[in-house]
Design a protein around this motif. Sequence first.
Motif, PDB file in Angstrom:
ATOM      1  N   HIS B 171       0.668  -1.298   0.008  1.00 41.24           N
ATOM      2  CA  HIS B 171       0.104   0.014   0.028  1.00 41.24           C
ATOM      3  C   HIS B 171       0.872   1.352  -0.019  1.00 41.24           C
ATOM      4  O   HIS B 171       0.210   2.321   0.021  1.00 41.24           O
ATOM      5  N   GLY B 172       2.106   1.291  -0.018  1.00 38.93           N
ATOM      6  CA  GLY B 172       3.147   2.310  -0.127  1.00 38.93           C
ATOM      7  C   GLY B 172       3.077   3.318   0.956  1.00 38.93           C
ATOM      8  O   GLY B 172       3.446   4.474   0.816  1.00 38.93           O
ATOM      9  N   TRP B 173       2.851   2.877   2.260  1.00 37.07           N
ATOM     10  CA  TRP B 173       2.698   3.964   3.255  1.00 37.07           C
ATOM     11  C   TRP B 173       4.560   4.000   3.694  1.00 37.07           C
ATOM     12  O   TRP B 173       5.080   3.110   3.403  1.00 37.07           O
ATOM     13  N   PRO B 174       4.838   5.108   3.984  1.00 36.94           N
ATOM     14  CA  PRO B 174       6.056   5.347   4.752  1.00 36.94           C
ATOM     15  C   PRO B 174       6.377   4.494   6.017  1.00 36.94           C
ATOM     16  O   PRO B 174       5.401   4.289   6.799  1.00 36.94           O
ATOM     17  N   VAL B 175       7.469   4.282   6.469  1.00 40.00           N
ATOM     18  CA  VAL B 175       7.854   3.022   7.098  1.00 40.00           C
ATOM     19  C   VAL B 175       7.471   3.999   8.652  1.00 40.00           C
ATOM     20  O   VAL B 175       7.027   3.187   9.476  1.00 40.00           O
ATOM     21  N   ALA B 176       7.639   5.360   8.593  1.00 36.06           N
ATOM     22  CA  ALA B 176       7.180   6.013  10.205  1.00 36.06           C
ATOM     23  C   ALA B 176       5.676   5.831  10.364  1.00 36.06           C
ATOM     24  O   ALA B 176       5.389   5.379  11.453  1.00 36.06           O
ATOM     25  N   GLU B 177       4.937   5.919   9.589  1.00 37.26           N
ATOM     26  CA  GLU B 177       3.413   5.613   9.896  1.00 37.26           C
ATOM     27  C   GLU B 177       3.213   3.996   9.938  1.00 37.26           C
ATOM     28  O   GLU B 177       2.328   3.730  10.915  1.00 37.26           O
ATOM     29  N   CYS B 178       3.780   2.981   9.108  1.00 34.39           N
ATOM     30  CA  CYS B 178       3.979   1.524   9.565  1.00 34.39           C
ATOM     31  C   CYS B 178       4.245   1.568  11.003  1.00 34.39           C
ATOM     32  O   CYS B 178       3.613   0.532  11.710  1.00 34.39           O
ATOM     33  N   ALA B 179       5.324   2.073  11.330  1.00 37.44           N
ATOM     34  CA  ALA B 179       5.836   1.617  12.818  1.00 37.44           C
ATOM     35  C   ALA B 179       4.909   2.316  13.759  1.00 37.44           C
ATOM     36  O   ALA B 179       4.497   1.406  14.765  1.00 37.44           O
ATOM     37  N   PHE B 180       4.224   3.350  13.581  1.00 34.36           N
ATOM     38  CA  PHE B 180       3.384   3.799  14.541  1.00 34.36           C
ATOM     39  C   PHE B 180       2.250   2.895  14.655  1.00 34.36           C
ATOM     40  O   PHE B 180       1.627   2.551  15.452  1.00 34.36           O
ATOM     41  N   ALA B 181       1.702   2.371  13.381  1.00 33.66           N
ATOM     42  CA  ALA B 181       0.576   1.452  13.587  1.00 33.66           C
ATOM     43  C   ALA B 181       0.603   0.395  14.103  1.00 33.66           C
ATOM     44  O   ALA B 181       0.035  -0.086  14.818  1.00 33.66           O
ATOM     45  N   LEU B 182       1.918  -0.264  14.131  1.00 31.59           N
ATOM     46  CA  LEU B 182       2.317  -1.496  14.773  1.00 31.59           C
ATOM     47  C   LEU B 182       2.953  -1.333  16.190  1.00 31.59           C
ATOM     48  O   LEU B 182       3.250  -2.297  16.705  1.00 31.59           O
ATOM     49  N   ALA B 183       2.796   0.112  16.655  1.00 26.21           N
ATOM     50  CA  ALA B 183       3.507   0.223  18.048  1.00 26.21           C
ATOM     51  C   ALA B 183       4.970  -0.238  18.093  1.00 26.21           C
ATOM     52  O   ALA B 183       5.109  -0.878  19.086  1.00 26.21           O
ATOM     53  N   ARG B 184       5.671   0.023  16.976  1.00 31.68           N
ATOM     54  CA  ARG B 184       7.135  -0.391  17.047  1.00 31.68           C
ATOM     55  C   ARG B 184       7.840   0.787  16.709  1.00 31.68           C
ATOM     56  O   ARG B 184       7.425   1.905  16.195  1.00 31.68           O
ATOM     57  N   SER B 185       9.332   0.780  17.037  1.00 28.17           N
ATOM     58  CA  SER B 185       9.957   1.896  16.607  1.00 28.17           C
ATOM     59  C   SER B 185      10.310   1.747  14.983  1.00 28.17           C
ATOM     60  O   SER B 185      10.123   0.579  14.471  1.00 28.17           O
ATOM     61  N   GLU B 186      10.753   2.683  14.560  1.00 32.07           N
ATOM     62  CA  GLU B 186      10.985   2.710  12.787  1.00 32.07           C
ATOM     63  C   GLU B 186      12.034   1.764  12.647  1.00 32.07           C
ATOM     64  O   GLU B 186      11.895   1.182  11.626  1.00 32.07           O
ATOM     65  N   SER B 187      12.825   1.646  13.541  1.00 32.23           N
ATOM     66  CA  SER B 187      14.076   0.750  13.239  1.00 32.23           C
ATOM     67  C   SER B 187      13.692  -0.692  13.338  1.00 32.23           C
ATOM     68  O   SER B 187      14.109  -1.521  12.555  1.00 32.23           O
ATOM     69  N   GLN B 188      12.458  -0.950  14.347  1.00 32.09           N
ATOM     70  CA  GLN B 188      11.994  -2.416  14.498  1.00 32.09           C
ATOM     71  C   GLN B 188      11.264  -2.423  13.128  1.00 32.09           C
ATOM     72  O   GLN B 188      11.052  -3.651  12.477  1.00 32.09           O
ATOM     73  N   ALA B 189      10.600  -1.549  12.625  1.00 34.62           N
ATOM     74  CA  ALA B 189       9.646  -1.492  11.463  1.00 34.62           C
ATOM     75  C   ALA B 189      10.573  -1.992  10.232  1.00 34.62           C
ATOM     76  O   ALA B 189      10.158  -2.776   9.376  1.00 34.62           O
ATOM     77  N   ARG B 190      11.665  -1.252  10.139  1.00 38.67           N
ATOM     78  CA  ARG B 190      12.676  -1.685   9.055  1.00 38.67           C
ATOM     79  C   ARG B 190      13.095  -2.932   9.248  1.00 38.67           C
ATOM     80  O   ARG B 190      13.324  -3.744   8.082  1.00 38.67           O
TER      81      ARG B 190
END
Lengths: 84, 211
Positions: B171-190
């Motif tokens: 769906h092309g979301w930026p990692v920052a939004e994905c991280a917030f959605a999953l309640a994770r840090s950006e580094s964990q989302a990456r």
Amino acid sequence: MSELPAPRMSCREVVELLSDYIEEALPGATRARVDAHLETCPDCTAYLAQLRTTIGVLGRLREDDVPQPVLDDLVQAFRDWHAG
Amino acid sequence: MPDIAASSADARSITTGSNAALISACHAGDPAAFLTLVRHHHPALRALARCWPGSPHDAERAVAHAWLAVLGSSPPAPRPLRARAARAVVAACVERTGVACEPAPPSWLDTTRFFPTDHDLWAREWADPPRPWGAIAERRLAMRDIPRALGRTVRELGIGPTAALTLCDVHGWPVAECAFALARSESQARALLRAAREGVRAALEAEIDSR
């Protein structure tokens, strides 16, 4: 005296960074080392191309339709919510 | 059910990222504004909910619950509406299933494809390098059956990697939004994304190399 150049990254190190490389999330110095490695490594370049292709194919899994019955249910729930 | 059309003003505001005008209209009870938000963001939220076990109906219920929860709350931080809605979807799915969004697996790369660390000449270099896919493989990937098979592969990655991949690459979301959605840090989302992308790439590679 000038600083010694950073040692060449191994292929495995580079591969571990390529997802972040695509995201442009690597610090400048690290990205420069990855770039330097890619210039001379056709195998890692092939891996990077595969990763980019993979992301492109994944984008085709997107389903944008929302069936009308689902929309109808949502609007009803919205009206109920707003009516309190 | 009424025929509710979104206005062009609504369509413009959806692209601004804030959605403030639409949210205000929703609070005023405007179903057209609500539908505009739904049409734009619902597919990603539904796909996210489907990362958890359950029926399609369960996924739709989780998203409906999230929509109303997010509209009924005042934003605690300047986060996009869709990210807050996605976080509510995740919370609803975790509560319903008891299955949390797990972290990235520590080992996601097939290290047997590299020479070992103690190799005299080629430590950590490719021992079994990938073959370039080329034009024929690219055409094959464009065929309809590959994405279908890929959908199965994605679902088997585990909830965390699948959710990150669904939001960022499908769906092309930026990692920052994905991280917030999953309640994770950006580094964990990456990290989730790295593992997921390699899982899918490896599956495609196996498919292409088998032909």
